[in-house]
Design an enzyme around this catalytic site. Sequence first.
Site, PDB file in Angstrom:
ATOM      1  N   ALA A  68      28.025  40.743  41.394  1.00  0.00           N
ATOM      2  CA  ALA A  68      27.675  41.337  42.681  1.00  0.00           C
ATOM      3  C   ALA A  68      26.604  40.488  43.365  1.00  0.00           C
ATOM      4  CB  ALA A  68      27.172  42.760  42.477  1.00  0.00           C
ATOM      5  N   GLY A 116      30.709  42.261  38.404  1.00  0.00           N
ATOM      6  CA  GLY A 116      31.867  42.619  39.220  1.00  0.00           C
ATOM      7  C   GLY A 116      33.049  41.696  39.010  1.00  0.00           C
ATOM      8  N   GLU A 119      34.685  43.017  35.953  1.00  0.00           N
ATOM      9  CA  GLU A 119      35.342  44.282  36.294  1.00  0.00           C
ATOM     10  C   GLU A 119      36.619  44.042  37.102  1.00  0.00           C
ATOM     11  OE1 GLU A 119      31.788  47.526  36.531  1.00  0.00           O
ATOM     12  OE2 GLU A 119      31.462  45.680  37.655  1.00  0.00           O
ATOM     13  N   GLU A 139      24.820  43.776  33.464  1.00  0.00           N
ATOM     14  CA  GLU A 139      24.059  44.686  34.321  1.00  0.00           C
ATOM     15  C   GLU A 139      22.824  45.295  33.670  1.00  0.00           C
ATOM     16  OE1 GLU A 139      28.165  44.519  36.123  1.00  0.00           O
ATOM     17  OE2 GLU A 139      27.320  44.562  34.110  1.00  0.00           O
TER      18      GLU A 139
END
Length: 716
Positions: A68, A116, A119, A139
């Site tokens: 991210a 991300g 993911e 994270e």
Amino acid sequence: MIYQSPTIQVELLEDNIAKLCFNAQGSVNKFDRETIASLDAALDSIKQNTDIKALLLTSAKSTFIVGADITEFLTLFQQDDATLLAWVEQANAVFNKLEDLPFPTASAVNGFALGGGCETILATDLRVADTNARIGLPETKLGLIPGFGGTVRLPRVIGADNALEWITTAKDQRPEDALKVGAIDAVVAPENLQAAAIQMLHDALNGSLDWQARRTKKQSPLQLPKLEAMMSFATAKGMVFSVAGKHYPAPMAAVNVIEHAAGLDRDGALKVEAQAFIKLAKTDVAQALIGIFLNDQFVKGKAKKAGKLAHDINQAAVLGAGIMGGGIAYQSASKGTPIVMKDIAQPALELGLNEAAKILTTQVARGRSTPEKMAKVLNNITPSLDYAAIKHSDIVVEAVVEHPKVKATVLAEVEQYVSEDAIIASNTSTISINLLAKSLKKPERFCGMHFFNPVHKMPLVEIIRGEHSSEETIATVVAYASKMGKTPIVVNDCPGFFVNRVLFPYFAGFSGLLAEGADFAAVDKVMEKQFGWPMGPAYLLDVVGLDTGHHAQAVMAEGFPDRMGKNGKDAIGIMFENKRLGQKNAKGFYAYSVDRRGKTKKDIDPTSYELLHATFGELKAFESDDIIARCMIPMIIETVRCLEEDIIASPAEGDMGLVYGIGFPPFRGGVFRYLDTMGVANFVALADKYAHLGGLYQVTDAMRALAANNGSYYQA
């Protein structure tokens, strides 16, 4: 072209396979709001095209997706819960749209697929990685948990135990390790990556790969027998608490989320994840850890800019072998810059070489290096007793004994042997760079380069600018420190520079407590367990060395007599006078011995208490909050003074200096982040309660003005 935006392009390949390529305008792909919106629109275009039979995800960059866009986080996380939840749900709807496409999907992973990015590939049915790939969910390093389905899909793909390890440790995984647990389906050479992924899609289309079963597994409750689940989560909680402790809530939150969502389908599990993500996003810990990440990027960005002005460093030298010189030599050589290690005595050279060899041997034993790499590094270090060996050096780092006259003599000698444009730097922790510069004919090519011990472990290097240091000199030394794998911060010259200048007021606060009868071990316990320092002040002084501490304390007292001048005996002086030097002679505040595994262990030593009791009298109990305030207020105020006096250039650099240089608790973010979190006005009110203790407890006028205006050091 099926779809095109500044970040994503979609085209149709042969056999009706669509290729979605992440291709941001910057150097890397990352998930900012624009990219998520583009992905949403791209997937809509793909769904509407009835010719498409399969989808391939790729990257045009050297990395897939680094994660991210963290620069958006701090402002985003200041939104109310409903707004933040809407953002998470919107992002998850996009990932679900990818996962729910009516045909097989595959990711071709090159380079980093983190956060991300990881993911994203978990939302596809198939995953192929090249040999350079790194995959993971980091994270928890930011005080968060994955928020785009990582805690939901990863356990269903690789199993709960593996997923718990990946998420709570926040480590990125090599492709072969990811393959072993089933996170990816194949590892191929970079040149074969797209072809391998396309072949896998063909296998899915012709029925030899059951992509629907894989997808169903990700969308269903976690298949984990009740007893096995109980054992897995109980074991994970125990391990996480022992490593992360109470100050870092994110790893434990991740375990709880996976446990609570285990019996739910994808949509139910995503709701559990979203609620936990929002709760963590609002914590001071997340704000602090994200702040450290952004500060680190800021400092590294400044170092990168300095590189444009820097001279090339192809050959280095260090003067003074021993532990520090050996550490500097190792660090330079291991990062590819050959270095001469010069000393006046053969035993010192042997000590320096042994120091480098010891570091390398440990790395080989732990599988972090190979004998071949070890030999290469050692071959990059040339020991010498002769100044002639340094004549071709682009930079010379003086690391002799911490004595002004000795250093001055050595620096004057060095200048006679190096070229006109060679840089000379002093690895001093306390001696004025302006004073040392007087020994040189060309002070413009001189500055300080303060390494922290042990060199190979401590990330910070203070670059000290003298009044005559040229911009090219500073830029070159910054670039060299970066090349060595260190984080450089540039500070202006003053007694103690930045890190030691703010550390010794902390020790003064500690000494003041002991003078009033505090138990040093009790103080250590509070500062470690409650405030979060890796070592309490007594333990840290033992590690630094009471002789070093006593010397530096004298320098600080001379430099800032109004605040740091000594009145009578203090604990550091008592230990030093009684030849209790800390770990270096196995006795300081604590006694030290070596356990059966060869590790140093510390024990309470009654002699320390007897010596302190003789001067300060009976022990007296102090409240934890009182101990923290007495130790921390002087450090915090002195740090602010350094900013006000332009010793440091920014709050970001100050905070990174403290976190990387002396282990300021990362979950508090550094002094300036800590002040902003606490509220400057609240800190001023607290400090005023202790103002009677002397100059170190007096807040500055500028702090008082900032408090009155409800200001902060980091502007929102």
